[in-house]
Design a protein around this motif. Structure first.
Motif, PDB file in Angstrom:
ATOM      1  N   ARG A 101     -39.701  42.952  46.922  1.00 39.19           N
ATOM      2  CA  ARG A 101     -40.061  42.960  45.537  1.00 39.19           C
ATOM      3  C   ARG A 101     -41.194  41.688  45.310  1.00 39.19           C
ATOM      4  O   ARG A 101     -41.717  42.081  44.681  1.00 39.19           O
ATOM      5  N   LEU A 102     -41.348  41.226  46.125  1.00 36.97           N
ATOM      6  CA  LEU A 102     -42.064  40.031  46.257  1.00 36.97           C
ATOM      7  C   LEU A 102     -43.509  40.911  46.247  1.00 36.97           C
ATOM      8  O   LEU A 102     -45.185  39.978  45.748  1.00 36.97           O
ATOM      9  N   HIS A 103     -43.849  41.535  46.470  1.00 39.57           N
ATOM     10  CA  HIS A 103     -45.090  42.350  46.759  1.00 39.57           C
ATOM     11  C   HIS A 103     -45.265  42.654  45.133  1.00 39.57           C
ATOM     12  O   HIS A 103     -46.804  43.167  45.468  1.00 39.57           O
ATOM     13  N   PHE A 104     -44.829  42.882  44.358  1.00 42.50           N
ATOM     14  CA  PHE A 104     -44.968  43.529  43.291  1.00 42.50           C
ATOM     15  C   PHE A 104     -44.164  42.563  42.133  1.00 42.50           C
ATOM     16  O   PHE A 104     -43.773  41.707  42.139  1.00 42.50           O
ATOM     17  N   GLY A 105     -45.020  42.582  40.793  1.00 40.79           N
ATOM     18  CA  GLY A 105     -44.830  41.720  39.895  1.00 40.79           C
ATOM     19  C   GLY A 105     -44.337  42.731  38.353  1.00 40.79           C
ATOM     20  O   GLY A 105     -44.696  44.168  38.603  1.00 40.79           O
ATOM     21  N   LEU A 106     -43.685  42.423  38.033  1.00 41.43           N
ATOM     22  CA  LEU A 106     -43.472  43.449  36.881  1.00 41.43           C
ATOM     23  C   LEU A 106     -43.121  42.685  35.128  1.00 41.43           C
ATOM     24  O   LEU A 106     -41.329  42.020  35.423  1.00 41.43           O
ATOM     25  N   VAL A 107     -43.723  43.102  34.192  1.00 41.72           N
ATOM     26  CA  VAL A 107     -43.874  42.615  33.409  1.00 41.72           C
ATOM     27  C   VAL A 107     -43.166  43.580  32.496  1.00 41.72           C
ATOM     28  O   VAL A 107     -43.099  45.002  32.032  1.00 41.72           O
ATOM     29  N   PHE A 108     -41.666  43.393  31.599  1.00 38.92           N
ATOM     30  CA  PHE A 108     -40.657  44.168  31.211  1.00 38.92           C
ATOM     31  C   PHE A 108     -41.426  44.798  29.594  1.00 38.92           C
ATOM     32  O   PHE A 108     -42.446  43.752  29.017  1.00 38.92           O
ATOM     33  N   GLN A 109     -40.777  45.723  29.239  1.00 43.49           N
ATOM     34  CA  GLN A 109     -40.713  45.706  27.569  1.00 43.49           C
ATOM     35  C   GLN A 109     -41.147  44.553  26.605  1.00 43.49           C
ATOM     36  O   GLN A 109     -41.392  44.091  25.585  1.00 43.49           O
ATOM     37  N   ASN A 110     -40.023  43.640  27.205  1.00 44.04           N
ATOM     38  CA  ASN A 110     -39.017  43.527  26.015  1.00 44.04           C
ATOM     39  C   ASN A 110     -39.256  41.254  26.704  1.00 44.04           C
ATOM     40  O   ASN A 110     -38.336  40.889  26.208  1.00 44.04           O
ATOM     41  N   PHE A 111     -40.164  41.351  26.651  1.00 46.10           N
ATOM     42  CA  PHE A 111     -40.736  40.235  27.899  1.00 46.10           C
ATOM     43  C   PHE A 111     -39.125  39.423  28.759  1.00 46.10           C
ATOM     44  O   PHE A 111     -40.023  39.028  29.719  1.00 46.10           O
ATOM     45  N   ASN A 112     -37.915  39.426  28.651  1.00 46.65           N
ATOM     46  CA  ASN A 112     -37.307  39.421  29.580  1.00 46.65           C
ATOM     47  C   ASN A 112     -36.923  38.111  29.642  1.00 46.65           C
ATOM     48  O   ASN A 112     -36.628  36.700  30.830  1.00 46.65           O
ATOM     49  N   LEU A 123     -49.505  44.013  39.963  1.00 44.13           N
ATOM     50  CA  LEU A 123     -48.939  43.687  38.985  1.00 44.13           C
ATOM     51  C   LEU A 123     -48.649  44.802  37.638  1.00 44.13           C
ATOM     52  O   LEU A 123     -49.147  45.668  37.558  1.00 44.13           O
ATOM     53  N   CYS A 124     -47.008  45.123  37.580  1.00 44.17           N
ATOM     54  CA  CYS A 124     -47.422  46.544  36.770  1.00 44.17           C
ATOM     55  C   CYS A 124     -46.389  45.634  35.541  1.00 44.17           C
ATOM     56  O   CYS A 124     -45.900  44.859  35.725  1.00 44.17           O
ATOM     57  N   PHE A 125     -46.664  46.951  35.077  1.00 45.75           N
ATOM     58  CA  PHE A 125     -46.642  46.723  33.449  1.00 45.75           C
ATOM     59  C   PHE A 125     -45.909  48.544  32.927  1.00 45.75           C
ATOM     60  O   PHE A 125     -46.644  48.851  33.181  1.00 45.75           O
ATOM     61  N   ASP A 126     -44.620  47.672  32.526  1.00 45.96           N
ATOM     62  CA  ASP A 126     -44.114  49.092  31.488  1.00 45.96           C
ATOM     63  C   ASP A 126     -44.451  48.842  30.051  1.00 45.96           C
ATOM     64  O   ASP A 126     -43.734  48.134  29.654  1.00 45.96           O
ATOM     65  N   GLU A 127     -45.032  49.957  29.590  1.00 46.74           N
ATOM     66  CA  GLU A 127     -45.224  49.934  28.336  1.00 46.74           C
ATOM     67  C   GLU A 127     -45.143  48.235  27.574  1.00 46.74           C
ATOM     68  O   GLU A 127     -44.536  48.094  26.546  1.00 46.74           O
ATOM     69  N   PRO A 128     -46.215  47.036  28.469  1.00 48.90           N
ATOM     70  CA  PRO A 128     -46.274  46.008  27.468  1.00 48.90           C
ATOM     71  C   PRO A 128     -46.109  45.628  26.206  1.00 48.90           C
ATOM     72  O   PRO A 128     -45.681  44.480  25.898  1.00 48.90           O
ATOM     73  N   THR A 129     -46.206  46.676  25.341  1.00 50.59           N
ATOM     74  CA  THR A 129     -47.147  46.557  23.570  1.00 50.59           C
ATOM     75  C   THR A 129     -45.769  47.413  22.852  1.00 50.59           C
ATOM     76  O   THR A 129     -45.794  47.239  21.990  1.00 50.59           O
ATOM     77  N   SER A 130     -45.008  47.540  23.153  1.00 49.71           N
ATOM     78  CA  SER A 130     -44.438  48.894  22.690  1.00 49.71           C
ATOM     79  C   SER A 130     -43.105  48.190  21.787  1.00 49.71           C
ATOM     80  O   SER A 130     -42.704  48.972  20.195  1.00 49.71           O
ATOM     81  N   ALA A 131     -43.157  46.887  21.732  1.00 52.41           N
ATOM     82  CA  ALA A 131     -42.147  45.817  20.888  1.00 52.41           C
ATOM     83  C   ALA A 131     -42.797  45.262  20.174  1.00 52.41           C
ATOM     84  O   ALA A 131     -42.685  44.316  20.041  1.00 52.41           O
ATOM     85  N   LEU A 132     -44.057  45.210  20.192  1.00 52.52           N
ATOM     86  CA  LEU A 132     -45.006  44.597  19.596  1.00 52.52           C
ATOM     87  C   LEU A 132     -45.469  45.640  18.352  1.00 52.52           C
ATOM     88  O   LEU A 132     -45.922  46.096  18.126  1.00 52.52           O
ATOM     89  N   ASP A 133     -46.158  44.495  17.382  1.00 52.27           N
ATOM     90  CA  ASP A 133     -46.561  45.536  15.641  1.00 52.27           C
ATOM     91  C   ASP A 133     -47.910  45.639  16.337  1.00 52.27           C
ATOM     92  O   ASP A 133     -48.526  45.243  17.087  1.00 52.27           O
ATOM     93  N   PRO A 134     -48.561  45.935  15.568  1.00 59.58           N
ATOM     94  CA  PRO A 134     -49.944  46.368  16.548  1.00 59.58           C
ATOM     95  C   PRO A 134     -51.109  44.797  15.428  1.00 59.58           C
ATOM     96  O   PRO A 134     -52.189  45.080  17.103  1.00 59.58           O
ATOM     97  N   ILE A 168     -51.056  47.830  37.826  1.00 60.06           N
ATOM     98  CA  ILE A 168     -50.203  49.339  37.417  1.00 60.06           C
ATOM     99  C   ILE A 168     -49.699  48.951  35.453  1.00 60.06           C
ATOM    100  O   ILE A 168     -48.767  48.696  35.394  1.00 60.06           O
ATOM    101  N   VAL A 169     -50.125  50.250  34.721  1.00 54.57           N
ATOM    102  CA  VAL A 169     -50.063  49.886  33.102  1.00 54.57           C
ATOM    103  C   VAL A 169     -48.993  51.605  32.454  1.00 54.57           C
ATOM    104  O   VAL A 169     -49.837  51.778  32.837  1.00 54.57           O
ATOM    105  N   VAL A 170     -48.470  51.581  32.581  1.00 56.17           N
ATOM    106  CA  VAL A 170     -47.870  52.282  31.681  1.00 56.17           C
ATOM    107  C   VAL A 170     -47.397  52.312  30.355  1.00 56.17           C
ATOM    108  O   VAL A 170     -47.271  50.786  30.200  1.00 56.17           O
ATOM    109  N   THR A 171     -48.645  52.934  29.836  1.00 50.44           N
ATOM    110  CA  THR A 171     -48.657  52.978  28.230  1.00 50.44           C
ATOM    111  C   THR A 171     -48.992  53.957  27.426  1.00 50.44           C
ATOM    112  O   THR A 171     -49.712  55.261  28.008  1.00 50.44           O
ATOM    113  N   HIS A 172     -48.790  53.876  26.503  1.00 48.28           N
ATOM    114  CA  HIS A 172     -48.977  54.717  25.463  1.00 48.28           C
ATOM    115  C   HIS A 172     -49.767  54.519  24.839  1.00 48.28           C
ATOM    116  O   HIS A 172     -50.204  55.064  23.682  1.00 48.28           O
TER     117      HIS A 172
END
Length: 250
Positions: free
Chosen positions: A83-94, A165-176, A197-201
């Motif tokens: 896990r130390l090789h990767f960072g993860l930014v969640f949808q809901n900040f955590n 560094l991975c991002f999982d829908e980093p803006t899905s919980a935010l307004d425009p 790596i960015v998972v995004t809509h």
């Protein structure tokens, strides 16, 4: 040699085969955007890369070092090290609500004793400066907007010096309005050998910031290429239908 090599990753939950053999490579300093409809397996793929889920099959290597080999059973210690090789930014900040911003960013490096307390704090302040929140170091998560909390989460993930560094829908919980704020920060991180790596809509964001785009559907990679190839000249009918449907939803 590619920084990240992923080969034939498969993941099943009960009778549901979520990932059906995912393979790709990523060079150091590249930004990969992963797009696709809900349920296509994007988040599960990120969780497998971060070893929050254990793939049923496949191989993962970072910098030529195998982290997962076919059929290998990992110990808890190996999972933690991987896990130390990767960072993860969640949808809901955590973020941890009982820690202030600076403490959120320094907690993991401090617990793992990655450096001296002084250097850990100095690095954290540099990261907060980069995301525009150095003046909020003593604030608590409840005192921040959603966009500010997500920017703290980005700084916290970078504090561990991950290779990817991975991002999982980093803006899905935010307004425009707050979405633009976070996307500008992510775009500003590009370069300096930062691999993301960015998972995004957010299609326009993916088109402008990514070096490589993957379109996933039904647990497989349907199409991969440069943003121009995938967005402007998609080869697969599923990709064309997805992008057309996305445009029509606005």
């Amino acid at each position: 040699m590619a920084l990240l090599q992923v080969e034939n990753i498969k993941k099943r939950f009960g009778n549901n085969q979520v990932l059906k053999g995912i393979s790709f490579t990523l060079e150091r300093g590249q930004v990969l955007a992963i797009i696709g409809s809900s349920g296509s397996g994007k988040t599960t793929l990120l969780r497998c890369l971060n070893f929050l889920e254990t793939p049923d099959e496949g191989e993962i290597s970072v910098g030529g070092k195998p982290l997962l080999n076919l059929g290998q059973t990992l110990t808890e210690e190996q999972v933690r090290e991987n896990r130390l090789h990767f960072g993860l930014v969640f949808q809901n900040f955590n973020l941890f609500p009982h820690y202030n911003v600076l403490e959120n960013v320094t907690l993991a490096p401090t617990l793992l004793n990655t450096d001296t307390p002084e250097r850990i704090k100095a690095h954290a302040m540099e990261l907060l400066e980069q995301v525009g929140l150095a003046n909020k170091a003593d604030a608590y998560p409840y005192q921040l907007s959603g966009g500010q909390q997500q920017r703290v989460a980005i700084a916290r993930a970078w504090a561990m010096h991950p290779e990817v560094l991975c991002f999982d829908e980093p803006t899905s919980a935010l307004d425009p309005e707050l979405t633009g704020e976070v996307l500008r920060v992510i775009k500003g991180l590009k370069g300096e050998d930062r691999t993301m790596i960015v998972v995004t809509h957010e299609m326009e964001f993916a088109k402008s910031v990514a070096d490589v785009v993957i379109y996933m559907a039904d647990g497989v990679i349907v199409e991969v290429g440069t943003p121009e190839e995938v967005f402007d000249h998609p080869k697969n009918e599923k990709t064309r239908a997805f992008l057309q449907g996305f445009q029509e939803s606005f």
